[in-house]
Every structure is written in C-alpha cells, then in structure tokens.
Design an enzyme around this catalytic site. Structure first.
Site, PDB file in Angstrom:
ATOM      1  N   ASP A  45     -12.794   3.970   4.938  1.00  0.00           N
ATOM      2  CA  ASP A  45     -11.860   2.931   5.412  1.00  0.00           C
ATOM      3  C   ASP A  45     -12.437   2.155   6.592  1.00  0.00           C
ATOM      4  O   ASP A  45     -12.940   2.743   7.554  1.00  0.00           O
ATOM      5  CB  ASP A  45     -10.547   3.579   5.854  1.00  0.00           C
ATOM      6  CG  ASP A  45      -9.752   4.133   4.685  1.00  0.00           C
ATOM      7  OD1 ASP A  45     -10.274   4.142   3.559  1.00  0.00           O
ATOM      8  OD2 ASP A  45      -8.614   4.572   4.915  1.00  0.00           O
ATOM      9  N   ARG A  63     -13.808   0.387  -4.287  1.00  0.00           N
ATOM     10  CA  ARG A  63     -14.199   0.633  -2.904  1.00  0.00           C
ATOM     11  C   ARG A  63     -15.485   1.450  -2.901  1.00  0.00           C
ATOM     12  O   ARG A  63     -15.609   2.431  -3.636  1.00  0.00           O
ATOM     13  CB  ARG A  63     -13.074   1.392  -2.197  1.00  0.00           C
ATOM     14  CG  ARG A  63     -11.914   0.511  -1.744  1.00  0.00           C
ATOM     15  CD  ARG A  63     -12.157  -0.073  -0.366  1.00  0.00           C
ATOM     16  NE  ARG A  63     -12.411   0.995   0.575  1.00  0.00           N
ATOM     17  CZ  ARG A  63     -11.449   1.733   1.139  1.00  0.00           C
ATOM     18  NH1 ARG A  63     -10.180   1.488   0.882  1.00  0.00           N
ATOM     19  NH2 ARG A  63     -11.766   2.698   1.986  1.00  0.00           N
ATOM     20  N   ASP A 112      -5.867   4.961  -5.432  1.00  0.00           N
ATOM     21  CA  ASP A 112      -6.594   5.740  -4.423  1.00  0.00           C
ATOM     22  C   ASP A 112      -7.134   7.046  -5.023  1.00  0.00           C
ATOM     23  O   ASP A 112      -6.983   7.315  -6.227  1.00  0.00           O
ATOM     24  CB  ASP A 112      -5.644   5.993  -3.232  1.00  0.00           C
ATOM     25  CG  ASP A 112      -6.357   5.930  -1.905  1.00  0.00           C
ATOM     26  OD1 ASP A 112      -7.540   6.323  -1.849  1.00  0.00           O
ATOM     27  OD2 ASP A 112      -5.728   5.512  -0.924  1.00  0.00           O
ATOM     28  N   ASP A 161       0.848  -1.199   0.000  1.00  0.00           N
ATOM     29  CA  ASP A 161       0.000   0.000   0.000  1.00  0.00           C
ATOM     30  C   ASP A 161       0.883   1.248   0.000  1.00  0.00           C
ATOM     31  O   ASP A 161       2.034   1.213  -0.489  1.00  0.00           O
ATOM     32  CB  ASP A 161      -0.968  -0.078   1.207  1.00  0.00           C
ATOM     33  CG  ASP A 161      -2.269   0.678   0.984  1.00  0.00           C
ATOM     34  OD1 ASP A 161      -2.239   1.928   1.038  1.00  0.00           O
ATOM     35  OD2 ASP A 161      -3.322   0.033   0.775  1.00  0.00           O
TER      36      ASP A 161
HETATM   37  C1  GLA Z   1      -6.744   5.716   1.910  1.00  0.00           C
HETATM   38  C2  GLA Z   1      -7.253   4.325   1.524  1.00  0.00           C
HETATM   39  C3  GLA Z   1      -6.662   3.298   2.466  1.00  0.00           C
HETATM   40  C4  GLA Z   1      -5.148   3.357   2.399  1.00  0.00           C
HETATM   41  C5  GLA Z   1      -4.657   4.753   2.705  1.00  0.00           C
HETATM   42  C6  GLA Z   1      -3.177   4.911   2.452  1.00  0.00           C
HETATM   43  O1  GLA Z   1      -7.221   6.096   3.166  1.00  0.00           O
HETATM   44  O2  GLA Z   1      -8.650   4.300   1.554  1.00  0.00           O
HETATM   45  O3  GLA Z   1      -7.140   2.013   2.156  1.00  0.00           O
HETATM   46  O4  GLA Z   1      -4.729   2.954   1.114  1.00  0.00           O
HETATM   47  O5  GLA Z   1      -5.325   5.729   1.924  1.00  0.00           O
HETATM   48  O6  GLA Z   1      -2.720   6.200   2.702  1.00  0.00           O
END
Ligand code: GLA
Length: 468
Positions: A205, A201, A146, A67
C-alpha cells in the site's frame, strides 16, 4: 450485454482478459486513503458531486470506488447475501449506484478473495457467483478484489484459482464490471494476471511519502504498507511492460493532493503513474481540494502519457539519483523522455542523444523540436544533446518531435513515406514497405475524425492528439 465467452487479446506477450474494459488505464477515486473505514453514503455522494463540480469528470475520472467496510460486519443475511451496513448506507447500494450514475459517473465496490476482508468484514471466497450477481443487480461497474485472509491459498496456483473464480463470476453476470486485482504483487501477479483481470496491484500500500523507507514496506518483493513513491516506482521499473490494453500494472492509488508531498513530488508521482500506465485512482479528499491539486490531475499533456497512444514507459537507466525513462509513439517517430531526480538538490545535466536513442545513429543524428510538457516550453533545433534542469524530487518531461527526415539504423529495409501530422509535415521512415494505414486520432476530449489515413488530427493542444 457482454458475451459470456471469455475473449483474450495480447498484453505484454500474454493473452489478456477482454471484457471490453480498461482499454486505457482506468481513472477515478477511492475512499480508502482519506476515509478508511469511516465511510457512508454521504461520503460517496459528496465525492461524486465534487468530481463533477470540479470538472475532474471531464478529464476521464469516472469510477467512484467504495473500499473496505461497507457491509454489515457480523455476517451475511439469511440467504447468504452480503448486506450494506444500514447505518452507513440507509438507502442501500443500488440507490447509491443510481445517484452516482445520475451524475454521469460509475461506481465500484470492494471485497477480498478470502474468508474476510482486510478490515475483517465478510469476503467472497467460495461465494463468488452469489456476490457478483448481487453487485450486478445493484448496478456496480467496478470491483476491487483484495487478498486478505486467503485461507492458505497463497501459492501462485492458489492465487490464480481465487482470482479466476471471481473473474468467471463477474463475466457470468453479463454486466461489464471492471475487475481490479489487489494482491500486492504476491506470486509475481504480473506474470499471470493478464488473462484474469483489468489491473493488478504490484506492490504494498502506498503512503504520501516521497522516499522515506518504512519497515512495513520491503525494499524489494511483494506486499507491505506505508510504501513510498520511489519504493513503488523502483519495483515497477522491472515489470512495466507487463501492462497493456485491458490489463495494467497498478502502482496503487494517487497521493496527489496530500500536503506532506510538495508540488514537485506530486508532479513526479503523477507523471510516472501516467507514463507507466497505472490506473489513476485518486485518494485525496476531493471535497476539499485546492486549485493546485486539480491543475496537476488535469494536465492534458501528462494525462496523454496515460490515455494516449504512447507505449508504456520503460526505464533506460538509473545513475545515482537520476533516472531516464522513455515512451514511444506507435510509429516510433516521437519520443517522451523523462528525466527524474530523486536526489536532495536541483540538478542541471546534459543528456547526450546516445543515452536517449541508444544504438540508433540515425535518430541520434536528427534534429528535434523538444517540448517540456509541464511548462510547455518549446525548444527548436535541438541536436546531439539536451541540457535540462530537474528540480529536487522532480521530473523534466520532454516530447521529442523530429524535424525533417529521420533515417533509422535499427531497421534494414525501409521506404520513405510522407504524411501530414499535427504540428507540421513530417517525413517518416517506415520499416519494410510503405505505410498505407495511419491509424487513429484520439485523446480525451477529441471530437474530430477517428481515423486519419489521409488527414490530420488537430487539437487546441497539438500534443494531445496524434495522427499516427
Ligand atoms: C488492503 C489494500 C488497501 C485497502 C485495504 C482495505 O490493505 O491493499 O488498498 O483496500 O486493504 O482494508
């Protein structure tokens, strides 16, 4: 090599991206929820080795995704390329990809459709072709993309433009790279992402909380952080059918294996993410997992809700703390019935068949063998209603298999056809003529015939592979 032509298939009524990937929801592991920015090549290697050693690899967990925070934060090199941070990845990402591939796994990477990532590292807006080419040259198999720092392009068209640019860049590399959109449900992504990505998504989160409301996560709508399992699930209920082969609603990473959830909560979460066919991307520390965690993540009955041929689960009702969800077999003979209890105490309830087989007097009148999929408890000759006990924050998951002939009241013309199916002979009633083609045998670990027009799929677990 992938064809550079973009091919589309139908998903949820919309044309879906067909890059040959994510025909079933993708499975794997991601660094973010355990390690955040504290990652290096050893984090990835240890996780990959643990996925192999624990046997998770044999159940379909195949993508190891790096990530945010993997690159040099201060910027690109003289040629404009992203650079892996040499203090974290001294051997570079290509070397790491080779190691991960050598273990029989695939590797993913992360960027944002913006000027910077969410943790303020260089991102890919306007650099799509260059970055996709670099990742392909490293052997990358998966991109999580993202939505931070979108340069004001936050309208629906702005989102479509930003995410389409990377789709085209990935396709033009000729390398199969699974494309995982991460725009948190902004601009109703489920209505336009199917032709663009392999998953999207649909919420903010996740955090390892069952239902605690958090000001950072809205009760409805897009975005946010620290979203609970029930928050995301209730949002997913309205849009579940938008996902299909090649493009899936992503309910965010699994929080199985996090100790602030009890076993029932973890099972509920895993069941629902599987049944709604979210990608199953683990987020716990796989190098320190318990046998109980592995047992949940490798339950073949539940994995089959995701990777088998069942329809995407839809919600039949929500009544106070009880929710009823269902999945159908493709021939509409067998059913998965999930009774979910989000309330604070165990509940025993009787579910009449009129609540399950709604407006279908034929199926309501039939007799079923019911198997509870977490306990493998089989109950024969179930008729009219079923009594279930559902733990606090738990699920009861029943597979309903009719005995004998079922005449459905939802079709007007039908012909009765017999075939032999796993678990016995079933006579089914098909709409509009006799069925001559029965389809495919399948499921993780299936090594038998791939078609079963005249034969039977069998498997040590009869509920895992079906002759349809
Ligand atoms: C966002 C995404 C997370 C992660 C963070 C990384 O919040 O939704 O899943 O990838 O960024 O900074």
């Amino acid at each position: 090599m992938l064809s550079k032509a973009i091919v589309f298939v139908l998903v949820g009524g919309a044309a879906a991206l067909d890059n040959g990937l994510a025909k079933k929801p993708q499975m794997g592991w991601n660094t973010w929820n355990t390690f955040g920015c504290n990652i290096n090549q050893q984090t990835i290697l240890s996780a990959a080795q643990a996925i192999k050693n624990s046997g998770l690899i044999n159940y379909g967990y195949e993508y190891v995704v790096i990530d945010d925070c993997w690159s040099v934060k201060s910027g690109r090199d003289g040629s404009g390329n992203l650079v892996a941070d040499p203090s974290k990845f001294p051997n570079g990402i290509k070397w790491l990809a080779d190691q991960v591939h050598g273990l029989g796994l695939k590797i993913g990477i992360y960027s944002s459709a913006g000027t910077l990532t969410c943790a303020s590292y260089p991102a890919s807006l306007g650099r799509e072709q260059q970055d996709a080419k670099l990742w392909a040259s490293w052997g990358i198999d998966y991109l999580k993309y993202d939505n931070c720092n979108d340069a004001g392009q936050s309208s629906q068209q702005g989102n479509i433009n930003r995410y389409t640019a990377m789709r085209d860049a990935l396709l033009s590399t000729g390398r199969p790279i699974l494309y995982s959109l991460c725009n948190w449900g902004v601009a109703q992504v489920w209505n336009w992402a199917a032709p663009i990505g392999n998953s999207w998504r649909m919420s903010g989160d996740i955090t390892a909380s069952f239902d605690t409301a958090n000001g950072g996560c809205p009760a409805t709508g897009s975005g946010g952080y620290l979203c609970s399992i029930m928050n995301i699930l209730n949002k997913a209920a309205d849009i579940a059918t938008k996902g299909g082969p090649g493009g899936w609603n992503d309910l965010d990473m699994l929080v199985v294996g996090f100790s602030n959830l009890n076993s029932d909560e973890q099972k509920l979460h895993f069941t629902m993410w599987a049944a709604i066919k979210s990608p199953l991307i683990m987020g716990h520390d796989v190098t320190k997992q318990t046998a109980a965690t592995i047992a949940i993540l490798t339950n073949r009955n539940i994995l089959d809700l995701s990777q088998g041929t069942w329809s995407v689960a839809t919600r039949t009702y929500v009544r106070s703390n009880i929710q009823l969800w269902q999945q159908n077999s493709p021939d509409n003979v067998d059913r998965i019935v999930i009774v979910l209890n989000s309330g604070g105490s165990d509940q025993t309830l009787t579910v009449p068949f009129s609540d399950i087989f709604v407006n279908d007097s034929g199926r309501q009148a039939a007799t079923y063998t019911v198997t509870e999929l977490w306990t493998n408890t089989v109950t024969n000759s179930v008729k009219g209603q079923i009594s279930v006990t559902v733990k606090r924050h738990g699920v009861w998951v029943g597979r309903f298999h009719p005995s004998g002939t079922v005449s459905t009241s939802s079709v007007s013309s039908r012909t009765t056809t017999s075939t032999t199916r796993a678990g016995g002979t079933t006579t089914t009633t098909a709409a509009g003529g006799s069925q001559t083609k029965w389809g495919q045998c399948g499921g993780i670990g299936w090594t038998g015939p791939t078609t079963c027009q005249d034969s039977t799929c069998t498997y040590s677990n009869p509920y895992y592979s079906q002759c349809l």
